[in-house]
Design a protein around this motif. Structure first.
Motif, PDB file in Angstrom:
ATOM      1  N   TYR A 285      18.759  50.873 -45.519  1.00 56.06           N
ATOM      2  CA  TYR A 285      17.769  51.854 -45.083  1.00 56.06           C
ATOM      3  C   TYR A 285      16.646  51.266 -44.237  1.00 56.06           C
ATOM      4  N   GLU A 286      16.028  50.218 -44.713  1.00 49.45           N
ATOM      5  CA  GLU A 286      14.922  49.622 -43.951  1.00 49.45           C
ATOM      6  C   GLU A 286      15.374  49.011 -42.629  1.00 49.45           C
ATOM      7  N   PRO A 287      16.454  48.200 -42.607  1.00 51.26           N
ATOM      8  CA  PRO A 287      16.874  47.571 -41.345  1.00 51.26           C
ATOM      9  C   PRO A 287      17.285  48.564 -40.259  1.00 51.26           C
ATOM     10  N   THR A 288      17.785  49.738 -40.665  1.00 55.87           N
ATOM     11  CA  THR A 288      18.260  50.711 -39.679  1.00 55.87           C
ATOM     12  C   THR A 288      17.258  51.832 -39.419  1.00 55.87           C
ATOM     13  N   GLY A 289      16.161  51.854 -40.185  1.00 54.05           N
ATOM     14  CA  GLY A 289      15.179  52.914 -40.006  1.00 54.05           C
ATOM     15  C   GLY A 289      15.661  54.254 -40.511  1.00 54.05           C
ATOM     16  N   THR A 290      16.643  54.233 -41.416  1.00 57.40           N
ATOM     17  CA  THR A 290      17.185  55.467 -41.980  1.00 57.40           C
ATOM     18  C   THR A 290      16.362  55.906 -43.189  1.00 57.40           C
ATOM     19  N   GLU A 291      16.081  57.190 -43.266  1.00 59.12           N
ATOM     20  CA  GLU A 291      15.312  57.738 -44.386  1.00 59.12           C
ATOM     21  C   GLU A 291      16.247  58.057 -45.550  1.00 59.12           C
ATOM     22  N   VAL A 292      15.864  57.677 -46.764  1.00 58.78           N
ATOM     23  CA  VAL A 292      16.638  58.051 -47.941  1.00 58.78           C
ATOM     24  C   VAL A 292      16.533  59.566 -48.096  1.00 58.78           C
ATOM     25  N   PHE A 293      17.661  60.239 -48.136  1.00 59.63           N
ATOM     26  CA  PHE A 293      17.698  61.702 -48.203  1.00 59.63           C
ATOM     27  C   PHE A 293      18.840  62.100 -49.123  1.00 59.63           C
ATOM     28  N   THR A 294      18.502  62.522 -50.342  1.00 58.31           N
ATOM     29  CA  THR A 294      19.529  62.909 -51.310  1.00 58.31           C
ATOM     30  C   THR A 294      19.334  64.357 -51.728  1.00 58.31           C
ATOM     31  N   THR A 295      20.409  64.967 -52.231  1.00 60.62           N
ATOM     32  CA  THR A 295      20.388  66.379 -52.608  1.00 60.62           C
ATOM     33  C   THR A 295      21.282  66.612 -53.817  1.00 60.62           C
ATOM     34  N   SER A 296      21.198  67.810 -54.365  1.00 65.50           N
ATOM     35  CA  SER A 296      22.188  68.256 -55.338  1.00 65.50           C
ATOM     36  C   SER A 296      23.407  68.722 -54.539  1.00 65.50           C
ATOM     37  N   PRO A 297      24.565  68.910 -55.181  1.00 62.21           N
ATOM     38  CA  PRO A 297      25.730  69.431 -54.449  1.00 62.21           C
ATOM     39  C   PRO A 297      25.436  70.783 -53.801  1.00 62.21           C
ATOM     40  N   GLU A 298      24.708  71.644 -54.524  1.00 62.78           N
ATOM     41  CA  GLU A 298      24.395  72.973 -53.998  1.00 62.78           C
ATOM     42  C   GLU A 298      23.466  72.883 -52.790  1.00 62.78           C
ATOM     43  N   GLU A 299      22.486  72.005 -52.866  1.00 63.33           N
ATOM     44  CA  GLU A 299      21.560  71.819 -51.744  1.00 63.33           C
ATOM     45  C   GLU A 299      22.286  71.257 -50.529  1.00 63.33           C
ATOM     46  N   MET A 300      23.258  70.372 -50.769  1.00 65.80           N
ATOM     47  CA  MET A 300      24.019  69.794 -49.661  1.00 65.80           C
ATOM     48  C   MET A 300      24.833  70.871 -48.950  1.00 65.80           C
ATOM     49  N   ALA A 301      25.410  71.787 -49.713  1.00 61.33           N
ATOM     50  CA  ALA A 301      26.203  72.871 -49.121  1.00 61.33           C
ATOM     51  C   ALA A 301      25.329  73.737 -48.223  1.00 61.33           C
ATOM     52  N   LYS A 302      24.114  74.062 -48.682  1.00 64.44           N
ATOM     53  CA  LYS A 302      23.188  74.872 -47.887  1.00 64.44           C
ATOM     54  C   LYS A 302      22.724  74.112 -46.644  1.00 64.44           C
ATOM     55  N   PHE A 303      22.435  72.831 -46.815  1.00 65.53           N
ATOM     56  CA  PHE A 303      21.992  72.008 -45.690  1.00 65.53           C
ATOM     57  C   PHE A 303      23.076  71.933 -44.630  1.00 65.53           C
ATOM     58  N   GLN A 304      24.314  71.703 -45.052  1.00 65.21           N
ATOM     59  CA  GLN A 304      25.433  71.627 -44.111  1.00 65.21           C
ATOM     60  C   GLN A 304      25.600  72.937 -43.344  1.00 65.21           C
ATOM     61  N   ALA A 305      25.476  74.058 -44.041  1.00 72.76           N
ATOM     62  CA  ALA A 305      25.628  75.358 -43.385  1.00 72.76           C
ATOM     63  C   ALA A 305      24.568  75.550 -42.307  1.00 72.76           C
ATOM     64  N   GLY A 306      23.341  75.169 -42.614  1.00 73.38           N
ATOM     65  CA  GLY A 306      22.266  75.282 -41.637  1.00 73.38           C
ATOM     66  C   GLY A 306      22.474  74.373 -40.439  1.00 73.38           C
ATOM     67  N   GLU A 307      22.937  73.155 -40.699  1.00 72.33           N
ATOM     68  CA  GLU A 307      23.188  72.212 -39.621  1.00 72.33           C
ATOM     69  C   GLU A 307      24.325  72.680 -38.724  1.00 72.33           C
ATOM     70  N   SER A 308      25.355  73.253 -39.328  1.00 72.05           N
ATOM     71  CA  SER A 308      26.484  73.760 -38.547  1.00 72.05           C
ATOM     72  C   SER A 308      26.034  74.876 -37.611  1.00 72.05           C
TER      73      SER A 308
END
Length: 323
Positions: A285-308
């Motif tokens: 995470y630190e070397p690549t500048g990536t933000e830690v971003f975790t979710t529940s399975p349900e939250e991931m499904a909603k996030f994916q739908a919005g991104e699509s």
């Protein structure tokens, strides 16, 4: 009789859950395979290994990294979609396979929603807008002004769907017209940018930032909503001249569809803990500048739908024909 029938159905349902709970309690009792759609050494491979190390340390079971690169992630996605839904095969992937492909290809050999059980998001980050030092624009605003003055004269390269869409969104929000030059990878596009064959690109920080720090490229802005800790002096594209602009990338984990919910829940616990560990922070995470971003399975499904939906709008507005 109706009451007896209802009791019987309830009992059957309860007994059906028992094996799933038992499976989850003992999970994992053998190695888990993380299937990665991209080659060894890529950011997705790096995060898979960092998370895999954390899961292995927690469970005392090996995590095998299986790189199935090629075909825009089709190969890896198909492999996981067809795998046994027991939690021992996990896809570690990005927005490419689960948000972009369905809009860029007429027919996919997998369904990004129906064929998978979301586990969790793993991280997200922004890209960096870079130009050759000889290019006259020193800011995003100056670049936009030049592009407005001579529509179609200036080019941008891309070697990934994230990079391509970042450039397309910039054109749409800044009301400019650029010439798109496609590449098989971002590294190849950077090579041509260094040589002056193209004028600009918006690429992942892992590829572009080293060139900026070496003085070989000039950074104009970050595509994320906030500045990168790796380049705090580089403004976001939004604050540098294109208000509201944001286009990042994300990583996520998926199991095959019909994986028992209890097993998905256990995988979620393991992967989230690994992502938030100090070891993963240091290794990836630190070397690549990536933000830690975790979710529940349900939250991931909603996030994916919005991104699509977001990717679909960008592709449609850009007039990109599905292959």
């Amino acid at each position: 009789m109706n009451r007896i029938h209802s009791i019987a159905l309830a009992a059957a349902a309860a007994f059906a859950v028992v094996p799933q709970l038992a499976q989850a309690e003992s999970f994992p009792d053998k190695p888990i395979t993380f299937v990665v759609p991209f080659a060894a050494g890529t950011a997705t491979d790096q995060i898979a290994r960092a998370i895999g190390n954390g899961v292995a340390a927690e469970t005392k079971q090996a995590v095998v990294i299986d790189n199935k690169a090629g075909a825009s992630g089709f190969i890896a996605s198909q492999q996981v979609a067809k795998a046994a839904p027991d939690g021992y095969t996990v896809l570690i992937t990005t927005n490419t396979t689960h948000a972009a492909n369905e809009h860029l290809f007429k027919k996919l050999p997998y369904d990004p929603v129906k064929d998978f059980a979301p586990i969790t998001a793993l991280g997200k980050g922004g890209q960096i807008m870079v130009v050759n030092p000889s290019f006259p624009a020193k800011t995003v605003a100056e670049f936009v002004a030049l592009a407005k003055k001579e529509p179609g004269k200036y080019s941008f390269g891309s070697g990934s769907s994230s990079s391509r869409m970042a450039g397309e969104l910039l054109q749409q929000m800044a009301d400019i017209k650029l010439l798109h030059v496609p590449y098989k990878s971002n590294t190849l596009a950077v090579t041509d940018l260094l040589g002056g064959q193209i004028n600009m690109m918006i690429t992942d920080t892992a590829t572009g930032l080293p060139q900026v720090k070496a003085g070989k490229l000039r950074a104009l802005g970050m595509s994320s909503s906030s500045r990168s800790p790796l380049a705090p002096d580089v403004p976001t594209i939004a604050e540098a001249g294109v208000k509201g602009y944001e286009m990042g990338y994300w990583f996520a984990a998926y199991a095959p569809a019909k994986t028992p919910p209890a097993v998905v829940k256990r995988l979620n616990e393991l992967l989230v803990k690994a992502a938030k560990s100090e070891a993963a922070k240091t290794a990836f995470y630190e070397p690549t500048g990536t933000e830690v971003f975790t979710t529940s399975p349900e939250e991931m499904a909603k996030f994916q739908a919005g991104e699509s939906q977001k990717w679909g709008r960008i592709v449609k507005a850009a007039g990109i024909e599905a292959e």
